[in-house]
Motif scaffolding. Structure first.
Motif, PDB file in Angstrom:
ATOM      1  N   UNK A 105     -17.117  11.177  -1.964  1.00 25.78           N
ATOM      2  CA  UNK A 105     -18.151  12.200  -2.005  1.00 25.78           C
ATOM      3  C   UNK A 105     -17.657  13.522  -2.541  1.00 25.78           C
ATOM      4  N   UNK A 106     -16.400  13.571  -2.973  1.00 24.01           N
ATOM      5  CA  UNK A 106     -15.827  14.814  -3.495  1.00 24.01           C
ATOM      6  C   UNK A 106     -16.408  15.146  -4.874  1.00 24.01           C
ATOM      7  N   UNK A 107     -16.502  16.447  -5.149  1.00 20.74           N
ATOM      8  CA  UNK A 107     -16.952  16.939  -6.448  1.00 20.74           C
ATOM      9  C   UNK A 107     -15.893  17.903  -6.981  1.00 20.74           C
ATOM     10  N   UNK A 108     -15.436  17.633  -8.199  1.00 19.70           N
ATOM     11  CA  UNK A 108     -14.410  18.460  -8.847  1.00 19.70           C
ATOM     12  C   UNK A 108     -14.996  19.065 -10.110  1.00 19.70           C
ATOM     13  N   UNK A 131     -25.791  11.911  -2.951  1.00 14.71           N
ATOM     14  CA  UNK A 131     -24.619  12.485  -3.609  1.00 14.71           C
ATOM     15  C   UNK A 131     -25.010  13.158  -4.924  1.00 14.71           C
ATOM     16  N   UNK A 132     -25.886  12.521  -5.691  1.00 13.93           N
ATOM     17  CA  UNK A 132     -26.304  13.107  -6.969  1.00 13.93           C
ATOM     18  C   UNK A 132     -27.158  14.351  -6.741  1.00 13.93           C
ATOM     19  N   UNK A 133     -28.014  14.316  -5.736  1.00  7.96           N
ATOM     20  CA  UNK A 133     -28.801  15.516  -5.433  1.00  7.96           C
ATOM     21  C   UNK A 133     -27.886  16.672  -5.033  1.00  7.96           C
ATOM     22  N   UNK A 134     -26.847  16.368  -4.274  1.00  5.92           N
ATOM     23  CA  UNK A 134     -25.859  17.390  -3.913  1.00  5.92           C
ATOM     24  C   UNK A 134     -25.160  17.922  -5.168  1.00  5.92           C
ATOM     25  N   UNK A 135     -24.780  17.018  -6.071  1.00  6.55           N
ATOM     26  CA  UNK A 135     -24.108  17.413  -7.302  1.00  6.55           C
ATOM     27  C   UNK A 135     -25.017  18.280  -8.170  1.00  6.55           C
ATOM     28  N   UNK A 136     -26.292  17.928  -8.272  1.00  5.85           N
ATOM     29  CA  UNK A 136     -27.228  18.701  -9.084  1.00  5.85           C
ATOM     30  C   UNK A 136     -27.464  20.082  -8.467  1.00  5.85           C
ATOM     31  N   UNK A 137     -27.555  20.164  -7.158  1.00  5.85           N
ATOM     32  CA  UNK A 137     -27.705  21.479  -6.512  1.00  5.85           C
ATOM     33  C   UNK A 137     -26.514  22.367  -6.817  1.00  5.85           C
ATOM     34  N   UNK A 138     -25.326  21.777  -6.766  1.00  6.86           N
ATOM     35  CA  UNK A 138     -24.112  22.533  -7.054  1.00  6.86           C
ATOM     36  C   UNK A 138     -24.065  22.947  -8.520  1.00  6.86           C
TER      37      UNK A 138
END
Length: 334
Positions: A36-39, A309-316
């Motif tokens: 679930x990490x985002x870099x 996870x993708x919704x979290x990534x798009x928000x970020x």
């Protein structure tokens, strides 16, 4: 699946209107499905997230010149995007019996084949050929790109066969030098061709996502590409799809043989609609851009990495000012 799950709010300022001056300068968000990490990185540093033996599979289709502005005999104009020599999508009011003129041609609208998008059959004199389209037409651009764009900026550096209505945009980030440098590090590249068309970019308009009709698109997988993919699957090395069109071609051509999935070479058509719950057979990782809401592309990315996870990534991405859509930044999902 309700369509509302594919909605999100995007500030218009984040819709990229032009590519960055230098390929590789785009931002790269790396999303790890397991942790679930985002870099956050740069596309030019893609090598930092690849390993020896990884296989990049790229769609080498070229966007064809097929968009023409025609004048109606009754006044006004209409934009035509030709699917073939006498079938076109029309942007503007048009009905059977209308007479159109463009370049040295006159066309009569004979029949409306479809409502959304509006597709018509035309009778054109003299007959329109692919050579004529190359001479008189322009390449079509997505409606959210408002200004003039150099045609070369909307083609991948490895584009070959002019057969697409839109570019496989994940590949726009690569330069020839970048691909060469990756090969020197032991990253393998292979190509397939999927003729990007309505199946890829037509938005979902049905409230129940599963009711959306996918238009079929032609694709071809060379024997060499199938061999490389199958070798990587056997050796448990990663097959990394560059773009959602590549994913759909690979997954469509997967066959079950000898207790495992293999990639079958050859030509075929696909109307594969990948939604959450789909079990991927070939693709292990994905390079993609940031997609439009209510799109089949976003649904595919949800299926691959998980909706939350993708919704979290798009928000970020929105919070950090990532650039979206065709000329925007990239995402690597591992």
């Amino acid at each position: 699946m309700d369509l509302s799950r594919l909605e999100f709010s995007l500030p218009p300022s984040l819709i990229a209107q032009k590519p960055l001056f230098k390929k590789g300068e785009a931002r790269l968000m790396v999303v790890n499905r397991k942790t679930g990490d985002i870099i956050h990185s740069k596309f030019g540093l893609l090598k930092d997230f690849l390993v020896f033996g990884d296989l990049l599979v790229l769609n080498n289709v070229k966007v064809k010149r097929c968009k023409i502005s025609a004048n109606k005999q009754t006044g006004g104009s209409v934009e035509l995007t030709f699917l073939s020599e006498n079938i076109a999508i029309a942007k503007g009011r048009l009905k059977p019996g209308n007479i159109l003129k463009f370049a040295n041609f006159q066309a009569e609208v004979k029949e409306k084949l479809q409502e959304t998008p509006a597709i018509f059959r035309l009778e054109i004199q003299p007959p329109l050929s692919e050579k004529d389209l190359q001479k008189y037409a322009e390449i079509p651009l997505p409606p959210y790109i408002k200004g003039k764009v150099d045609e070369r900026d909307y083609q991948t550096v490895y584009a070959r066969k002019p057969a697409a209505l839109a570019a496989p945009t994940a590949g726009l980030h690569f330069s020839k030098r970048h691909l060469k440098s990756l090969r020197k590090l032991g990253i393998v590249t292979a190509y397939l061709t999927l003729n990007v068309g309505l199946g890829t970019f037509l938005p979902i308009r049905t409230q129940k996502v599963e009711d959306h009709k996918m238009f079929s698109e032609d694709f071809e997988i060379p024997a060499r590409t199938a061999q490389l993919v199958n070798e990587n699957k056997l050796l448990k090395r990663r097959v990394i799809a560059v773009g959602t069109t590549t994913v759909r071609a690979l997954e469509t051509a997967a066959v079950w043989e000898n207790d495992r999935y293999l990639l079958k070479p050859g030509s075929s058509r696909t109307d594969l609609f990948i939604l959450p719950g789909y079990q991927f057979k070939i693709v292990d990782a994905l390079i993609t851009n940031f997609h439009l809401p209510k799109s089949t592309l976003l649904a595919l990315v949800f299926a691959f990495a998980g909706e939350e996870l993708i919704k979290k990534a798009y928000r970020e991405a929105i919070k950090l000012g990532y650039r979206f859509y065709s000329f925007g930044d990239a995402m690597l999902i591992i």
